[in-house]
Design a protein around this motif. Sequence first.
Motif, mmCIF file in Angstrom:
data_model
loop_
_atom_site.group_PDB
_atom_site.id
_atom_site.type_symbol
_atom_site.label_atom_id
_atom_site.label_comp_id
_atom_site.label_asym_id
_atom_site.label_seq_id
_atom_site.Cartn_x
_atom_site.Cartn_y
_atom_site.Cartn_z
ATOM 1 N N THR A 17 1.371 -1.044 0.238
ATOM 2 C CA THR A 17 -0.425 0.129 0.131
ATOM 3 C C THR A 17 0.931 1.337 -0.112
ATOM 4 O OG1 THR A 17 -0.020 0.054 2.622
ATOM 5 C CG2 THR A 17 -2.495 -0.687 1.078
ATOM 6 N N PHE A 18 0.117 2.417 -0.347
ATOM 7 C CA PHE A 18 1.042 3.838 -0.541
ATOM 8 C C PHE A 18 -0.008 4.843 -0.052
ATOM 9 C CE2 PHE A 18 1.597 7.390 -3.807
ATOM 10 C CZ PHE A 18 2.637 7.966 -2.993
ATOM 11 N N ASP A 19 1.357 5.152 1.093
ATOM 12 C CA ASP A 19 0.181 5.727 2.394
ATOM 13 C C ASP A 19 -0.457 6.977 1.699
ATOM 14 O OD1 ASP A 19 1.489 4.090 4.168
ATOM 15 O OD2 ASP A 19 3.594 5.885 5.174
ATOM 16 N N TYR A 58 6.361 -4.059 -6.839
ATOM 17 C CA TYR A 58 6.886 -3.227 -6.804
ATOM 18 C C TYR A 58 8.696 -4.083 -7.935
ATOM 19 C CZ TYR A 58 12.114 -0.709 -5.146
ATOM 20 O OH TYR A 58 12.678 -0.208 -4.946
ATOM 21 N N ALA A 59 7.978 -3.172 -8.569
ATOM 22 C CA ALA A 59 9.644 -3.333 -9.728
ATOM 23 C C ALA A 59 10.186 -4.056 -9.591
ATOM 24 C CB ALA A 59 9.696 -2.592 -11.012
ATOM 25 N N ASP A 60 11.431 -3.952 -8.217
ATOM 26 C CA ASP A 60 12.445 -4.349 -8.086
ATOM 27 C C ASP A 60 12.147 -5.520 -7.468
ATOM 28 O OD1 ASP A 60 13.799 -1.861 -9.002
ATOM 29 O OD2 ASP A 60 14.173 -1.022 -6.820
ATOM 30 N N LYS A 65 11.077 -12.090 -7.850
ATOM 31 C CA LYS A 65 10.569 -13.121 -6.850
ATOM 32 C C LYS A 65 9.843 -13.177 -6.104
ATOM 33 C CE LYS A 65 14.475 -15.386 -4.539
ATOM 34 N NZ LYS A 65 14.740 -13.732 -3.583
ATOM 35 N N ALA A 66 8.946 -14.956 -6.429
ATOM 36 C CA ALA A 66 7.869 -14.297 -5.244
ATOM 37 C C ALA A 66 8.637 -14.429 -4.022
ATOM 38 C CB ALA A 66 6.872 -15.932 -5.669
ATOM 39 N N GLY A 67 7.836 -13.407 -3.259
ATOM 40 C CA GLY A 67 8.555 -13.470 -1.227
ATOM 41 C C GLY A 67 9.230 -12.442 -1.810
ATOM 42 N N ASP A 68 9.632 -12.157 -2.483
ATOM 43 C CA ASP A 68 10.769 -10.605 -2.615
ATOM 44 C C ASP A 68 9.989 -9.518 -2.013
ATOM 45 O OD1 ASP A 68 12.532 -11.573 -3.265
ATOM 46 O OD2 ASP A 68 12.687 -10.846 -5.257
ATOM 47 N N MET A 69 10.255 -8.967 -0.893
ATOM 48 C CA MET A 69 9.379 -7.643 0.438
ATOM 49 C C MET A 69 10.467 -6.801 0.193
ATOM 50 S SD MET A 69 8.537 -9.196 3.289
ATOM 51 C CE MET A 69 9.178 -9.769 4.609
ATOM 52 N N SER A 70 11.246 -6.447 -0.982
ATOM 53 C CA SER A 70 12.041 -5.125 -0.877
ATOM 54 C C SER A 70 12.105 -4.302 -0.661
ATOM 55 C CB SER A 70 13.469 -5.580 -2.079
ATOM 56 O OG SER A 70 13.021 -5.693 -3.301
ATOM 57 N N GLY A 71 10.824 -3.714 -1.501
ATOM 58 C CA GLY A 71 9.652 -2.448 -1.114
ATOM 59 C C GLY A 71 9.750 -2.077 -0.221
ATOM 60 N N ASP A 72 9.286 -2.929 1.424
ATOM 61 C CA ASP A 72 9.243 -2.906 2.452
ATOM 62 C C ASP A 72 9.361 -1.456 3.650
ATOM 63 O OD1 ASP A 72 7.037 -3.031 4.316
ATOM 64 O OD2 ASP A 72 8.075 -4.612 5.886
ATOM 65 N N ASN A 73 8.840 -0.469 3.577
ATOM 66 C CA ASN A 73 8.892 0.904 4.451
ATOM 67 C C ASN A 73 9.904 1.694 3.044
ATOM 68 O OD1 ASN A 73 9.063 2.953 6.542
ATOM 69 N ND2 ASN A 73 10.281 2.268 7.449
ATOM 70 N N PHE A 74 9.469 1.447 1.859
ATOM 71 C CA PHE A 74 10.908 2.932 0.574
ATOM 72 C C PHE A 74 9.817 3.874 0.862
ATOM 73 C CE2 PHE A 74 11.132 4.076 -3.642
ATOM 74 C CZ PHE A 74 11.959 4.042 -3.730
ATOM 75 N N LYS A 75 11.363 4.820 1.003
ATOM 76 C CA LYS A 75 10.401 6.314 2.018
ATOM 77 C C LYS A 75 9.836 6.600 2.946
ATOM 78 C CE LYS A 75 12.478 7.482 -2.698
ATOM 79 N NZ LYS A 75 12.623 9.070 -3.081
ATOM 80 N N GLY A 76 9.434 5.287 3.474
ATOM 81 C CA GLY A 76 8.666 5.326 5.228
ATOM 82 C C GLY A 76 6.941 5.323 4.283
ATOM 83 N N VAL A 77 6.427 5.041 2.810
ATOM 84 C CA VAL A 77 5.261 5.294 2.819
ATOM 85 C C VAL A 77 4.523 4.320 1.900
ATOM 86 C CG1 VAL A 77 4.990 7.881 2.450
ATOM 87 C CG2 VAL A 77 5.795 6.646 0.313
ATOM 88 N N TRP A 78 5.613 3.204 1.935
ATOM 89 C CA TRP A 78 5.579 2.238 1.078
ATOM 90 C C TRP A 78 5.639 1.281 1.992
ATOM 91 C CZ3 TRP A 78 3.089 2.287 -4.061
ATOM 92 C CH2 TRP A 78 3.407 3.167 -4.417
#
Length: 110
Positions: free
Chosen positions: A30-32, A88-90, A93-106
Amino acid sequence: MLCAASAYAESPPMMTGGMLVDSGGMTLYTFDKDAVDSGKSQCNGPCAKLWPPALATAEAKQAGNFTVIKRDDGASQWAFKGKPVYTYADDKKAGDMSGDNFKGVWHVIK
């Protein structure tokens, strides 16, 4: 225009391993800046290239906590508890969650 990484799914996302994922197992976020129940995504244009929306087919229907909203370009997007959801484009593979807390808003949906 949406990026090719966007995938259409008629069935709503699902909880797997304690987090919400799309039909391909990719983590959803989600996006804040998206207001609950506004029916609108604030992530368009270049934002949607990095954060592809979890698109729904035109025939997709509301199911439990999942609703379908219309994007600025007319496409349908899944929303969870009133907030649009994205991959998240980066994440590669399934299970990746590298976008968690990206810039504090994702945020991963747990």
